[in-house]
Design a protein around this motif. Structure first.
Motif, mmCIF file in Angstrom:
data_model
loop_
_atom_site.group_PDB
_atom_site.id
_atom_site.type_symbol
_atom_site.label_atom_id
_atom_site.label_comp_id
_atom_site.label_asym_id
_atom_site.label_seq_id
_atom_site.Cartn_x
_atom_site.Cartn_y
_atom_site.Cartn_z
ATOM 1 N N PRO A 81 -1.672 5.483 1.592
ATOM 2 C CA PRO A 81 -0.279 5.144 1.269
ATOM 3 C C PRO A 81 0.722 5.864 2.165
ATOM 4 N N LEU A 82 0.473 7.144 2.456
ATOM 5 C CA LEU A 82 1.384 7.867 3.344
ATOM 6 C C LEU A 82 1.362 7.237 4.739
ATOM 7 N N GLY A 83 0.165 6.918 5.224
ATOM 8 C CA GLY A 83 0.047 6.244 6.521
ATOM 9 C C GLY A 83 0.812 4.937 6.534
ATOM 10 N N TYR A 110 0.822 -1.219 0.000
ATOM 11 C CA TYR A 110 0.000 0.000 0.000
ATOM 12 C C TYR A 110 0.851 1.263 0.000
ATOM 13 N N SER A 111 2.054 1.169 0.572
ATOM 14 C CA SER A 111 2.877 2.373 0.676
ATOM 15 C C SER A 111 3.391 2.833 -0.686
ATOM 16 N N ILE A 112 3.287 1.979 -1.720
ATOM 17 C CA ILE A 112 3.747 2.399 -3.047
ATOM 18 C C ILE A 112 2.578 2.514 -4.024
ATOM 19 N N VAL A 152 -7.086 3.066 -1.619
ATOM 20 C CA VAL A 152 -6.046 3.335 -2.611
ATOM 21 C C VAL A 152 -6.560 3.115 -4.019
ATOM 22 N N ILE A 153 -5.878 3.702 -4.985
ATOM 23 C CA ILE A 153 -6.051 3.363 -6.390
ATOM 24 C C ILE A 153 -4.859 2.496 -6.747
ATOM 25 N N TRP A 154 -5.104 1.374 -7.420
ATOM 26 C CA TRP A 154 -4.014 0.435 -7.693
ATOM 27 C C TRP A 154 -3.126 0.948 -8.814
#
Lengths: 266, 310
Positions: free
Chosen positions: B278-280, B48-50, B59-61
């Motif tokens: 993603p930032l989290g 998720y972080s990327i 998120v958007i994949w």
């Protein structure tokens, strides 16, 4: 005769120790005392009363949160203890094996990874499953609690297994008892204090968890600690003290029983 | 004569294989649960972080390095220049600073306490240790709340000070870095005392006596004999306090009042109001990395210490 020279004495150490014990218990004592306050203040004493216990008891949200906490703690401690017994048998009754360090790292992971990181990871993963399946029940919380209870249940059980005399198990095996028979008739009866200690530790750990529950729970799934966390943002009445005192009582009872069980001779 | 205990023989091989099968059968349920609710989710967090943040959380994949950039850098929205992210850096700095101060505070109170308990007669020690263990088993939220009660403006301490006339107005103690520090020392102290006591209990006091016989002062005995011998316990305690302090969430949230964030609160913010998963996730992995470095440093020191002190 002059005072004997005490080699164990260090100047000031006793004073600091005394201060530490006082500071450690003073906030807890005040918390307990003010749970019996008849006024709404948590700093001004207005006389003894049970009103906050009664009000907590009558509070429907508290009732539901209590039942939910107990249900989760019951299942999480039950499952994690059962699994921990199997894991402890596998890691103490056989010799060193390939992949052992990976197994230990996985079992101890909940102890080493900061709780907030685990909580966030579970939030992400369970959100995916919730979207995919539509299921939003208590099972997520039970599984999450089971996972972080595993190391706490595992440690006392493993300690008991290591401390056990193997002669009886070997004797039983020599007398042609099948492995399962050996386990139920010889190992289990000696192991039960460890199992009970592990289960109690897991139960308290589950009952006390705030962070992971806060992140994993769906709407309307407050447990006692997350309910209290929510309350702390609003006006705090001694009702929170009353709930805390009851939880405190449970913890103290458990730790005393745990200590007694851990000391039982194998 | 063949040696049947040798693993190369067919019979022993069978036994070994069977034992291995049983072992993995016994371990399977535990590993499955942990894979599902501990290790697996951690890997997904890494993924998720990327990714790109979704508009309403999630998120958007679509791969993106933005989250990792944003951990310590920020891009100016007008001229696209990069600069250090002051907000994040100050929170990281606060977390490390408060965690170190918490560790030092716990040593200051914990060391003499552990020494005191270790020098009690044998039958008393368990009772004193129980007094340390009980708070450790008590809900962290309840303990934090108990300290809040004590130091808030309308709390016991301020009420007492005003009643005795020492102060006219309540001192603002809550919602400061100081209150977080007090709360964290209070909450994590038992974690320091437990391993310190374990190593002090094994301390051989005849060595201390020998030191005095050779005319060493108390200070010197403490520095040259006691400290080196109980060092493993002090290091273990420090790691046990430092690691959870760094990831603390409950204590800074309850005692910091929303403006004294630590890393744990910053992470939560990205999953709540910030809506930047993603930032989290990247911040979580960063926190985990710092903790792992601390743990590795510990294993190294502990490994170096062990052979020398038996």
């Amino acid at each position: 005769m002059a005072k004997r020279f005490d080699i164990q004495h260090m100047p000031g150490f006793k004073t600091i120790a005394a201060v530490t014990f006082v500071l450690l218990y003073m906030p807890i004592f005040l918390l307990v005392i003010y749970s019996f306050n008849s006024g709404t203040s948590i700093a001004i004493w207005e006389g003894f009363s049970w009103r906050w216990y009664v009000s907590a008891w009558d509070n429907q949200q508290v009732q539901e949160a209590t039942v939910r906490s107990l249900v989760i703690a019951f299942w999480a401690s039950g499952i994690s203890t059962t699994l921990a017994v199997l894991a402890a048998l596998a890691t103490t009754r056989t010799r060193k094996f390939k992949g052992q360090s990976v197994v230990f790292a996985m079992i101890n992971q909940p102890l080493m990874v900061p709780e907030i990181v685990t909580a966030v990871a579970l939030l992400i993963f369970f959100a995916m499953i919730k979207v995919a399946t539509g299921y939003t029940g208590l099972l997520y919380l039970i599984i999450a609690h089971t996972a972080f209870c595993i190391p706490f249940a595992y440690l006392p059980i493993r300690a008991r297994l290591i401390g056990m005399d193997l002669a009886l198990e070997q004797a039983a095996a020599d007398l042609y008892a099948p492995p399962f028979r050996v386990f139920t008739r010889i190992t289990l009866p000696q192991l039960w204090p460890g199992i009970l200690a592990g289960a109690m530790l897991a139960f308290v750990i589950s009952l006390d968890d705030v962070v992971i529950t806060e992140f994993v729970k769906s709407a309307g799934q407050d447990t006692l600690p997350t309910y209290m966390l929510g309350q702390l943002r609003r006006v705090v009445t001694p009702e929170v003290n009353a709930i805390s005192t009851v939880l405190l009582g449970i913890s103290v009872t458990m730790v005393v029983a745990f200590t007694a069980l851990s000391k039982l001779k194998t | 004569m063949t040696d049947i205990s040798h693993p190369a023989t067919p019979l022993a091989n069978d036994v070994e294989k069977r034992a291995s099968r049983v072992r993995w059968l016994l371990l399977a349920p535990v590993l499955l649960v942990l894979l599902f609710a501990a290790s697996g989710p951690l890997l997904i967090t890494l993924v998720y972080s990327i990714l790109t943040p979704g508009e309403y959380g999630g998120v958007i994949w679509q791969p993106s390095a933005d989250a990792w950039f944003n951990v310590i850098l920020q891009r100016d929205i007008f001229d696209d220049t990069l600069s250090w992210s002051d907000a994040h850096l100050s929170i990281f700095w606060r977390s490390v600073k408060l965690s170190l101060m918490t560790t030092v505070g716990c040593i200051v109170f914990g060391f003499p306490t552990a020494y005191f308990i270790a020098t009690r007669p044998k039958h008393q020690r368990d009772m004193w240790m129980l007094l340390i263990i009980i708070p450790f088993w008590t809900n962290i939220l309840i303990r934090t709340f108990a300290v809040v009660e004590l130091i808030r403006n309308e709390g016991t301490l301020n009420t007492l000070l005003m009643w005795t006339g020492i102060i006219d107005e309540p001192i603002q103690m809550l919602f400061t870095e100081f209150s977080i520090l007090v709360g964290m020392i209070y909450v994590y102290l038992p974690l320091m005392v437990l391993p310190m006591y374990a190593s002090m209990e094994r301390l051989d006091f005849s060595l201390v006596e020998a030191g005095y016989d050779l005319y060493a002062t108390r200070m010197r005995v403490l520095k040259r004999i006691i400290l080196p011998l109980v060092k493993p316990g002090v290091i273990a305690g420090s790691i046990l306090v430092f690691v959870p302090s760094l990831g603390a969430y409950v204590t800074p949230r309850v005692m910091g009042g929303g403006n004294q964030l630590m890393i744990g609160n910053l992470i939560e913010l990205q999953f709540g109001q910030g809506r930047n998963w993603p930032l989290g996730a990247a911040l979580s992995i960063t926190l985990l990395a710092i903790v792992m470095v601390a743990l590795m440093a510990y294993v190294r020191t502990a490994g170096d210490e062990a052979p020398r002190h038996g």
